[in-house]
Write a protein that holds these residues in place. Structure first.
Motif, PDB file in Angstrom:
ATOM      1  N   MET A 128      16.362   6.800  16.824  1.00 20.87           N
ATOM      2  CA  MET A 128      16.688   5.788  15.820  1.00 20.87           C
ATOM      3  C   MET A 128      16.447   6.297  14.400  1.00 20.87           C
ATOM      4  SD  MET A 128      17.780   3.324  17.681  1.00 20.87           S
ATOM      5  CE  MET A 128      17.781   1.846  16.706  1.00 20.87           C
ATOM      6  N   GLU A 129      15.387   7.090  14.203  1.00 22.50           N
ATOM      7  CA  GLU A 129      14.987   7.467  12.842  1.00 22.50           C
ATOM      8  C   GLU A 129      15.604   8.766  12.357  1.00 22.50           C
ATOM      9  OE1 GLU A 129      10.854   7.308  11.993  1.00 22.50           O
ATOM     10  OE2 GLU A 129      10.588   5.285  12.820  1.00 22.50           O
ATOM     11  N   PRO A 184      18.303  11.044  11.077  1.00 23.21           N
ATOM     12  CA  PRO A 184      19.608  10.691  10.502  1.00 23.21           C
ATOM     13  C   PRO A 184      20.774  11.497  11.057  1.00 23.21           C
ATOM     14  CG  PRO A 184      18.364  12.035   8.956  1.00 23.21           C
ATOM     15  CD  PRO A 184      17.432  11.728  10.093  1.00 23.21           C
ATOM     16  N   GLU A 195       0.524   8.827  10.587  1.00 21.74           N
ATOM     17  CA  GLU A 195       1.886   9.186  10.961  1.00 21.74           C
ATOM     18  C   GLU A 195       2.007   9.210  12.481  1.00 21.74           C
ATOM     19  OE1 GLU A 195       4.969  12.513   9.356  1.00 21.74           O
ATOM     20  OE2 GLU A 195       3.135  13.300  10.266  1.00 21.74           O
ATOM     21  N   HIS A 229      21.032   3.039  11.996  1.00 22.83           N
ATOM     22  CA  HIS A 229      19.771   2.726  12.648  1.00 22.83           C
ATOM     23  C   HIS A 229      19.955   1.715  13.779  1.00 22.83           C
ATOM     24  CE1 HIS A 229      18.515   4.320   8.703  1.00 22.83           C
ATOM     25  NE2 HIS A 229      17.482   4.774   9.377  1.00 22.83           N
ATOM     26  N   ASN A 238      14.020  17.112   9.778  1.00 27.59           N
ATOM     27  CA  ASN A 238      14.664  16.960   8.475  1.00 27.59           C
ATOM     28  C   ASN A 238      14.399  18.174   7.587  1.00 27.59           C
ATOM     29  OD1 ASN A 238      15.875  14.448   8.915  1.00 27.59           O
ATOM     30  ND2 ASN A 238      14.056  13.319   8.299  1.00 27.59           N
ATOM     31  N   GLN A 243      12.327   6.060  19.262  1.00 29.93           N
ATOM     32  CA  GLN A 243      12.064   6.042  17.823  1.00 29.93           C
ATOM     33  C   GLN A 243      12.639   7.283  17.153  1.00 29.93           C
ATOM     34  OE1 GLN A 243       7.916   5.515  16.873  1.00 29.93           O
ATOM     35  NE2 GLN A 243       8.296   5.239  14.685  1.00 29.93           N
ATOM     36  N   VAL A 298      10.494  13.878  13.407  1.00 27.80           N
ATOM     37  CA  VAL A 298      11.656  13.677  12.544  1.00 27.80           C
ATOM     38  C   VAL A 298      11.446  14.369  11.199  1.00 27.80           C
ATOM     39  CG1 VAL A 298      12.981  11.936  11.272  1.00 27.80           C
ATOM     40  CG2 VAL A 298      12.388  11.554  13.671  1.00 27.80           C
ATOM     41  N   ARG A 299      10.233  14.330  10.686  1.00 30.42           N
ATOM     42  CA  ARG A 299       9.943  15.022   9.427  1.00 30.42           C
ATOM     43  C   ARG A 299      10.217  16.509   9.566  1.00 30.42           C
ATOM     44  NH1 ARG A 299       5.272  17.397   8.424  1.00 30.42           N
ATOM     45  NH2 ARG A 299       4.085  16.036   9.825  1.00 30.42           N
ATOM     46  N   GLN A 317       7.561  10.130  13.932  1.00 25.31           N
ATOM     47  CA  GLN A 317       7.731  10.382  12.500  1.00 25.31           C
ATOM     48  C   GLN A 317       7.480  11.841  12.169  1.00 25.31           C
ATOM     49  OE1 GLN A 317       4.860   7.348  11.365  1.00 25.31           O
ATOM     50  NE2 GLN A 317       6.477   6.153  10.377  1.00 25.31           N
TER      51      GLN A 317
END
Length: 332
Positions: free
Chosen positions: A309-310, A312, A266, A140, A277, A306, A273-274, A270
C-alpha cells in the motif's frame, strides 16, 4: 552455526531441487488489459522487458468486455484494446509465444473471478495487472480485482502503479527490492525476482533489523538470514557451491543482502519502503503463503500489505504454496 540458528534457517528454506525447478521451468504470464494507463504500462514492460531476454516465456493477454457499457471512452472499449494488443504483440514476439483472449464478461461474475479461472486453466506463473483498475486514481487504494487474484489466484501477482512507459526499466537495469525474513514465502519472493530479472539487473534482499538489536551482537534471526543468502549468492558465483550447479545461470544479476536499520518510531514496513525509495526501486517483492486464505486469513500479512500500500512503485506479491512449491526442510 548454532543449533537454534540452523533450525530457523532450515524452517525458511525451500529445497534446492525445488528452487532449481522453479527457476528453470517455462514462465507463463497472464496480462490483464482494461485500457487503463497502469495496465497499458504493465503490458509494455512485459513485452519489451524480461520476455525479450527470456525466450522460455509464454504470454496470455486477456480482456473481458461488457457490451452494455456504451459510455466507456474509446480507449477502454473492446476494439481499441484488441487492436492495440495485436499490433504490439505482432511487432515484439513470434506468434507461438502469445495468445490474445477477448471474452465477453459473464453477467454477475467479477473480473477477478474470471482472471482466477484463466490462471488455473493456463497454470500461469504470474498475473500482471494495474493496481487500481479503471475506477480509481488513488494509488493507496488497491483494486478489488487485484485483491481477488491475490486471494484465489494462487500465482504470483505483479501489480503496476506506474502509468508512464518512459519510466520503465527497459533501456537500463531494473532494480528489485525483496522483503525477506525467516519464512519460505520470502525465499519464493527472491526466486521470483530472479525469474523476472534480466542480466545486469540489481536485486537487493532486504531484512529490516529491529531497532533495539545492536550491530555488535547479531540476533539468531539475523545470523540465519545472513548464512542463508550467503549460501545462495555463493551458488550463483560458483557452480560447485550449489548441489546442481544450475544457479550460476543467474550470475549476471547484481545481488546484495542488506540489513536495513529500523528507525525509532518506525514500523518494519515503513523502514522497508524507505529503503526501496532511497534505492529508487522499480519493484518491491513480498511473499505470501496461499494457504492463509484457506485458514480464514487475508491474502497478505499486515506488514506485506502495508508495504504494497505504501510503496509508490510497482509491487510483486509472490505466491508460495507449500503443497506445490516445495519441500521445505523440517527444522531439527
Amino acid at each position: 552455526m548454532a543449533a537454534g540458528t540452523e533450525a530457523m534457517e532450515n524452517a525458511a528454506w525451500i529445497d534446492c531441487d525445488k528452487i532449481d525447478e522453479l527457476l528453470h521451468q517455462r514462465i507463463k504470464v497472464l496480462v490483464s488489459l482494461d485500457g487503463s494507463d497502469q495496465s497499458s504500462c504493465a503490458f509494455e514492460w512485459v513485452l519489451h522487458g524480461f520476455t525479450q531476454s527470456d525466450r522460455e516465456t509464454d504470454l496470455l493477454i486477456v480482456h473481458y468486455y461488457d457490451n452494455t457499457k456504451e459510455y466507456l471512452p474509446p480507449k477502454w472499449r473492446r476494439n481499441a484494446i484488441q487492436s492495440d494488443a495485436e499490433a504490439k504483440c505482432t511487432s515484439a514476439l513470434v506468434s507461438k509465444r502469445y495468445n490474445i483472449s477477448i471474452r465477453e464478461r459473464t453477467p454477475g461474475v467479477k473480473i477477478g473471478s474470471l482472471l482466477c479461472q484463466d490462471i488455473k486453466e493456463h497454470a500461469a506463473s504470474f498475473c500482471v495487472m494495474g493496481f487500481v483498475g479503471r475506477k480509481g486514481k488513488d494509488k493507496h487504494i488497491i483494486g478489488s480485482n487485484v485483491l481477488e487474484v491475490m486471494r484465489q489466484g494462487k500465482c504470483s501477482c505483479v501489480v503496476f502503479k506506474e502509468n508512464d512507459p518512459a519510466k520503465l526499466p527497459l533501456n537500463r537495469p531494473a532494480k528489485f527490492v525483496v522483503s525477506t525474513g525467516l519464512n519460505p514465502a520470502a525465499t519464493k519472493a527472491f526466486v521470483d525476482a530472479l525469474r523476472l530479472s534480466r542480466p545486469g539487473d540489481h536485486i537487493h534482499v532486504v531484512y529490516v533489523r529491529p531497532y533495539l538489536e545492536p550491530h555488535s551482537k547479531e540476533s539468531k534471526v539475523t545470523q540465519a538470514i545472513r548464512h542463508k543468502y550467503d549460501a545462495i549468492f555463493e551458488g550463483m558465483k560458483d557452480a560447485s557451491a550449489w548441489p546442481s550447479g544450475k544457479m550460476v545461470k543467474f550470475a549476471d544479476r547484481v545481488v546484495k543482502l542488506v540489513f536495513a536499520p529500523q528507525g525509532i518510531n518506525e514500523g518494519i514496513a515503513q523502514a522497508l519502503v524507505r529503503y526501496a525509495n532511497n534505492f529508487e526501486a522499480d519493484f518491491v517483492m513480498v511473499g505470501t503463503n496461499v494457504l492463509r486464505v484457506d485458514r480464514g486469513k487475508p491474502p497478505l500479512g499486515s506488514v506485506s500489505l502495508q508495504i504494497v500500500m505504501e510503496f509508490p512503485g510497482n509491487c510483486v506479491v509472490s505466491s508460495f504454496n507449500p503443497d506445490t512449491d516445495m519441500a521445505v526442510k523440517n527444522a531439527s
